[in-house]
Each structure stands twice: as structure tokens, then as C-alpha cells.
Design an enzyme around this catalytic site. Structure first.
Site, mmCIF file in Angstrom:
data_model
loop_
_atom_site.group_PDB
_atom_site.id
_atom_site.type_symbol
_atom_site.label_atom_id
_atom_site.label_comp_id
_atom_site.label_asym_id
_atom_site.label_seq_id
_atom_site.Cartn_x
_atom_site.Cartn_y
_atom_site.Cartn_z
ATOM 1 N N ASP A 4 -8.629 -4.744 3.141
ATOM 2 C CA ASP A 4 -7.326 -5.381 2.967
ATOM 3 C C ASP A 4 -7.025 -6.372 4.079
ATOM 4 O O ASP A 4 -6.573 -7.499 3.837
ATOM 5 C CB ASP A 4 -6.254 -4.280 2.934
ATOM 6 C CG ASP A 4 -4.843 -4.817 2.856
ATOM 7 O OD1 ASP A 4 -4.432 -5.255 1.773
ATOM 8 O OD2 ASP A 4 -4.139 -4.778 3.888
ATOM 9 N N THR A 22 -1.600 3.952 3.797
ATOM 10 C CA THR A 22 -2.434 4.724 2.869
ATOM 11 C C THR A 22 -2.782 6.109 3.389
ATOM 12 O O THR A 22 -2.618 7.097 2.667
ATOM 13 C CB THR A 22 -3.693 3.926 2.499
ATOM 14 O OG1 THR A 22 -3.299 2.667 1.938
ATOM 15 C CG2 THR A 22 -4.547 4.677 1.490
ATOM 16 N N ASP A 40 -5.791 0.680 -3.949
ATOM 17 C CA ASP A 40 -4.343 0.759 -4.070
ATOM 18 C C ASP A 40 -3.776 -0.487 -4.746
ATOM 19 O O ASP A 40 -2.795 -0.425 -5.470
ATOM 20 C CB ASP A 40 -3.691 0.980 -2.700
ATOM 21 C CG ASP A 40 -4.285 0.100 -1.615
ATOM 22 O OD1 ASP A 40 -5.201 -0.693 -1.905
ATOM 23 O OD2 ASP A 40 -3.830 0.212 -0.458
ATOM 24 N N HIS A 41 -4.431 -1.621 -4.530
ATOM 25 C CA HIS A 41 -3.993 -2.881 -5.119
ATOM 26 C C HIS A 41 -5.127 -3.886 -4.981
ATOM 27 O O HIS A 41 -6.155 -3.602 -4.348
ATOM 28 C CB HIS A 41 -2.734 -3.409 -4.425
ATOM 29 C CG HIS A 41 -2.905 -3.515 -2.932
ATOM 30 N ND1 HIS A 41 -3.665 -4.507 -2.334
ATOM 31 C CD2 HIS A 41 -2.460 -2.733 -1.913
ATOM 32 C CE1 HIS A 41 -3.671 -4.338 -1.033
ATOM 33 N NE2 HIS A 41 -2.946 -3.263 -0.738
ATOM 34 N N HIS A 57 -1.075 4.377 9.356
ATOM 35 C CA HIS A 57 -0.884 3.276 8.416
ATOM 36 C C HIS A 57 -0.543 3.850 7.041
ATOM 37 O O HIS A 57 -0.745 5.034 6.771
ATOM 38 C CB HIS A 57 -2.146 2.422 8.358
ATOM 39 C CG HIS A 57 -1.884 0.970 8.136
ATOM 40 N ND1 HIS A 57 -2.487 0.243 7.129
ATOM 41 C CD2 HIS A 57 -1.071 0.100 8.777
ATOM 42 C CE1 HIS A 57 -2.068 -1.008 7.174
ATOM 43 N NE2 HIS A 57 -1.214 -1.123 8.168
ATOM 44 N N SER A 85 0.797 -1.226 0.000
ATOM 45 C CA SER A 85 0.000 0.000 0.000
ATOM 46 C C SER A 85 0.832 1.279 0.000
ATOM 47 O O SER A 85 0.343 2.328 -0.428
ATOM 48 C CB SER A 85 -0.932 0.020 1.214
ATOM 49 O OG SER A 85 -1.866 -1.024 1.156
ATOM 50 N N PHE A 97 -10.183 6.240 17.392
ATOM 51 C CA PHE A 97 -11.236 5.434 17.988
ATOM 52 C C PHE A 97 -10.806 4.038 18.433
ATOM 53 O O PHE A 97 -11.605 3.293 18.974
ATOM 54 C CB PHE A 97 -12.417 5.350 17.018
ATOM 55 C CG PHE A 97 -12.933 6.715 16.641
ATOM 56 C CD1 PHE A 97 -13.667 7.461 17.551
ATOM 57 C CD2 PHE A 97 -12.651 7.257 15.397
ATOM 58 C CE1 PHE A 97 -14.129 8.727 17.216
ATOM 59 C CE2 PHE A 97 -13.103 8.523 15.057
ATOM 60 C CZ PHE A 97 -13.851 9.264 15.972
ATOM 61 N N GLU A 98 -9.563 3.684 18.181
ATOM 62 C CA GLU A 98 -9.017 2.404 18.655
ATOM 63 C C GLU A 98 -7.526 2.555 18.891
ATOM 64 O O GLU A 98 -6.877 3.440 18.328
ATOM 65 C CB GLU A 98 -9.262 1.279 17.651
ATOM 66 C CG GLU A 98 -10.617 0.613 17.759
ATOM 67 C CD GLU A 98 -10.806 -0.207 19.025
ATOM 68 O OE1 GLU A 98 -9.791 -0.518 19.699
ATOM 69 O OE2 GLU A 98 -11.957 -0.539 19.349
#
Length: 528
Positions: A337, A178, A378-379, A176, A113, A288-289
Site C-alpha cells: 500500500d 489493518t 483490503d482495497h 496501523h 484500510s 523491528f522499526e
């Protein structure tokens, strides 16, 4: 049928086809199918290329959302509504224009990604693992000076320079790959917190780069997961008190957000998120996490509550839309993903449906005349739809024709969807023990169990079912085929045929009138 009678029949069927299209009803005769095809062509004739300048750009990324994922999600969504899934269309499949994206990175045939998302927001191709830096950087480059020299300005950064509002919404961690490509520049996508950096590194970690963002007045909206990467390792998590943050530099970036920005807010649960007034809040950080947000199918199980992707998208657009100069927003359905990597089609497809709902919200809140909406991936993943199941057969079920289960050469049933590789049960260990020389003997009777599992009595539509994989692997892999691009609004007509993935940036930048007369600093290096 005589020509005149056929013409009348087609004319009547054309009216019926238009009604079918409006109500998403399925044609039921040859005449209706013929007329529906003709109606689709007539409708397409009225799609006029929009060459206007865009005020806003929204880039939706379904992480890992290959064409087979879109197809299966389309069918599942329809079947969940007790409708014809094959005739159903996701919201973004109804956008005016479509093309395909070549996802190979600068150094990989099948990519991750980081370079694929980088291509979409910077206009160049780079190496796997790289976040908005060019392909000459080393994967583990520790120097801030070297990294800065090899950085490539992103469309979000350019938008901020112009005075536009900007935002990122994701169901993955904000750090992350992206989402990170929009605001961070680093050789290794895994350096999300300072505790991930190698000893002696001077380059800033990804979370820190979000807070130290140097362009314009900073991001207005940043919503997703990854709370632990912003909190010090001495602080308890507000949702999970027994767990601490990941930062060892002592910084609490969640507090720094509200200190740095006026009229700002930091939220970590659904109640606080819902209470945010888009007209009164200028900068919103939502985490949120501790890590990734929950899959759409599991959100209901979160005690603190998490907003849906559609709800986050709506809040973001209502905040960003107040800027008369326009906005740029990336929305990522990041967990499509992750579910595929886990060999779990149910969650991958239901998260794709959630993305469709977010696109529908964006369409409702914006105008095609001034807003370019791009939906892509993205893929892809090695996810496949196979067999000859009858129309209407449960997409997550066992392949069947007119209710009669299909079987393979071993006499065993199989599912319609599966994976070319991954953690799904394949009987891999038994396969190693299988000895063709003793096939059929009393000592080793051959019943097929050595090669494939017997799915009799197994509910393959269950949310936790792990689809079969041909090649046993701990984690299913990405795939290298092209992915689709769906678009509407200014410049959307420029997406046609197979295009290199970095073209997506250039279409968006051109729509906003960026880079007229060049990128401003050579091929885009530097962070001036």
C-alpha cells in the site's frame, strides 16, 4: 487435421501440458495450449469442497493488493527468474478457490484500510477510520465508555476466548489500521499512541490496547514495526539512539509485555528474533522499526537486520501450532500500500512477491484438511497495466512491440504500468502554462514536453523510479473496484463470485465453529 489424428495429438499434448504445468514451462504450440486448458478443467474436477471444521485459520492481507498488482507481480516474479512472467503464478494464485470482495465501507465508495480490515475480522461494515467499532461512532469519539458500547468483537478475540492461540504479523506498524483491527477498538485509526489522543480523552490508545488485551491469555505473537509507539518519550531507541519514543504517559509497553506474560520475549533485531525458540517462548513481541518495517527491496540495508515476512510467518506458525485447540493468525504485507501511495511500482510488486513467499511457507507448515488459508486485500489502488507490449516485455519497462518502443499521440514513449493519479511526474505545472493559442509558434514551440515527460534515457525499471500519474497528487489514492479472495482448506469453497467484504469473517468464523446460535451479544456489540 482429421478427428482421429487430432485426438491423438491432443492426448499427447495433454501429457505434455501436465509436464508443462508441473515445471511451469510455457506451451509452445496450439495443441499444447489447447491441452493445457483441458488439463486445467480436469484438475479442477478433482477439487472437492472441504466441509470439515477448521482447527486453524490464517488470513493473509496484501494491503492495497488489487488485481492489477497481483498480475504485475506475477509477471515480475517470473521475469526475475528469467522465466515467462505471463505464465507464472504466485503461490496464492494456486489455491483451490477464488471469489471477489466488495470493498466499499459503510460510508465510502472507495475506502481506507480501517473499515475494510474491520469488515474482515468482525463481520460488519463500518465507517472510514474506524477500528472494530460500528458505524454509529463519531470519528473522534474520546470516551472509553461510548467506544466500548459501540465495539464489535473480533475473530481474534473470540479465538482467545475459546483457548486458541492468536497472532499478528505485519510489515507495517503493529498499531496501523489493518493489524490493529484484531485487538483494538477506537473511532480514529490515527490514535496509535497516547500522544496522538486529544486532551481529555479516556479511550485507550491502540498500542496500550495491545498490552491491556482482556481476552484469554493474550496474543501469543505480535510481530511488525511501530516501536516508538510503545516506548516513552524519555527513552532512546535501541537502533536509533538519538531518537526517543512517542509515549508521554511514561509507560514502556515493551517492558510491560515481558512482565505481564510468562515465558515471553521482546525482540527488536534479526539476531534476537532468530534466537527465539518457538517451543520455549509462549508470548513474542517483535518491533523491528520505529515506524513501518523496511520494504522487502530495502531490508538488506538495515544494519540491525529485519526478518522477512516469510520468516516472521514461519516463526508465528511454529509457535501458534503448539496449541492443540488451534490458532488464528493474520499476516499483512502492509507496505504494498505504501509503495503504491508513493507511486513506486517496483517496491509495491516486490512486496507482493514477498507475500507470496509467506503464503508458500504457510502452505508448507500446515495441512489443508484442518487449516483454512485466505489471501485477499483490503482495497485496491489506481494502478494500471496498459498498452500493447509483447509477451516478455519487462513489466516495469517501456511498452514495446517486438523490441520497438510504442509511442503516444505526442510521439513520446510510455511505460506499461502507471497510475491514474499520484506523485509521479506528469508535467502538471507545465500543463498549466501551456497555451493552445500559441501551439507551434516560435514563441511556444510544441514538442509534447508541456504535457508529458520524455522518457528517453530513463531507466523505468530502476527501484526508485516513480511511475507516471495522469492526475498530479501528493499521494496516489486507493481504488474502489473489487479485490480478489484466494482460499484453500475448510470452507474455502464458500468464496465464490462477488461477496461483501464482511462475508470473509463469516466464512472464517463458520469454519472454526464460532457464533453457532448467534454472536453471543446481539449483533456483536460490547466486550463481554
Amino acid at each position: 487435421m482429421q478427428p482421429k489424428a487430432l485426438a491423438i495429438s491432443i492426448a499427447l499434448a495433454l501429457c505434455a501440458a501436465q509436464a508443462h504445468a508441473a515445471g511451469n514451462a510455457v506451451p509452445t504450440s496450439a495443441e499444447e495450449w489447447f491441452a493445457a486448458g483441458r488439463a486445467a478443467v480436469e484438475t479442477s474436477k478433482h477439487v472437492v469442497p472441504n466441509r470439515a471444521r477448521a482447527k486453524n485459520v490464517i488470513l493473509f492481507v496484501g494491503d492495497g493488493m488489487g488485481v492489477s498488482t497481483v498480475t504485475a507481480a506475477r509477471i515480475l516474479e517470473g521475469q526475475m527468474r528469467n522465466a515467462d512472467g505471463e505464465f507464472n503464478r504466485l503461490s496464492f494464485e494456486k489455491l483451490d478457490h477464488m471469489g471477489t470482495s466488495v470493498t466499499a465501507s459503510a460510508n465510502q465508495q472507495t475506502s481506507d484500510s480501517a473499515p475494510t480490515a474491520t469488515a474482515m475480522v468482525t463481520g460488519i461494515k463500518t465507517n472510514d477510520g474506524a477500528i472494530s467499532v460500528d458505524q454509529t461512532i463519531e470519528r473522534n469519539e474520546p470516551s472509553a465508555t461510548v467506544t466500548r458500547a459501540k465495539s464489535v468483537k473480533t475473530i481474534l478475540e473470540q479465538a482467545e476466548e475459546r483457548g486458541m492461540s492468536t497472532g499478528i504479523v505485519t510489515t507495517a506498524r503493529l498499531t496501523h489500521a489493518t493489524p490493529a483491527v484484531n485487538y483494538a477498538h477506537i473511532g480514529n485509526r490515527d490514535w496509535e499512541a497516547d500522544s496522538n489522543l486529544p486532551a481529555g480523552a479516556t479511550v485507550a490508545d491502540i498500542a496500550r490496547q495491545l498490552l491491556e488485551f482482556p481476552y484469554g491469555d493474550g496474543l501469543e505473537v505480535a510481530l511488525g514495526g511501530g516501536r516508538s509507539y510503545f516506548m516513552p518519550n524519555t527513552a532512546s531507541d535501541p537502533e536509533y539512539p538519538s531518537q526517543k519514543g512517542r509515549r508521554k504517559d511514561g509507560r514502556d509497553l515493551t517492558k510491560e509485555w515481558t512482565t505481564k506474560y510468562k515465558q515471553s520475549a521482546y525482540v527488536w533485531d534479526k539476531a534476537a528474533f532468530d534466537a527465539v525458540n518457538p517451543q520455549q517462548t509462549k508470548h513474542l513481541l517483535g518491533l523491528f522499526e520505529r515506524s513501518h518495517m523496511r520494504y522487502e527491496a530495502d531490508r538488506k540495508d538495515d544494519v540491525a537486520g529485519e526478518p522477512s515476512l516469510a520468516e516472521m510467518t514461519e516463526k508465528a506458525i511454529k509457535m501458534l501450532g503448539q496449541n492443540k485447540k488451534g490458532f488464528y493468525l493474520m499476516v499483512e504485507a502492509g507496505r504494498i500500500d505504501h509503495a503504491h501511495h508513493a507511486g513506486n511500482a517496483y517496491r509495491a510488486l516486490t512486496d507482493t512477491v514477498a507475500l507470496s513467499e509467506a503464503v508458500e511457507v504457510a502452505k508448507r507448515l500446515t495441512d489443508d484438511q484442518d487449516t483454512l488459508i485466505v489471501v485477499t486485500a483490503d482495497h485496491s489502488h489506481v494502478f494500471t497495466i496498459a498498452g500493447y507490449p509483447s509477451r516478455g516485455n519487462p513489466i516495469l519497462g517501456k511498452s514495446a512491440i517486438d523490441g520497438v518502443a510504442s509511442t503516444d499521440a505526442l510521439g513520446l514513449t510510455y511505460t506499461t504500468v502507471s497510475y491514474a493519479n499520484g506523485p509521479g511526474w506528469t508535467g502538471g505545472f507545465q500543463r498549466k502554462e501551456y497555451n493552445p493559442a500559441t501551439e507551434g509558434s516560435v514563441a511556444a514551440p510544441y514538442n509534447g514536453s508541456a504535457l508529458r515527460p520524455n522518457l528517453a534515457g530513463i531507466d523505468t525499471t530502476a527501484p526508485n523510479y516513480m511511475q507516471e500519474a495522469t492526475v498530479p497528487m501528493g499521494s496516489e489514492t486507493h481504488a474502489g473496484e473489487d479485490v480478489a479472495i484466494y482460499a484453500s482448506g475448510p470452507n474455502a469453497y464458500l468464496f465464490r463470485g462477488p461477496q461483501e467484504q464482511n462475508v470473509i469473517y463469516h466464512v472464517m468464523a463458520d469454519a472454526l465453529g464460532l457464533n453457532k446460535g448467534g454472536h453471543g451479544h446481539g449483533h456483536g456489540r460490547g466486550r463481554d
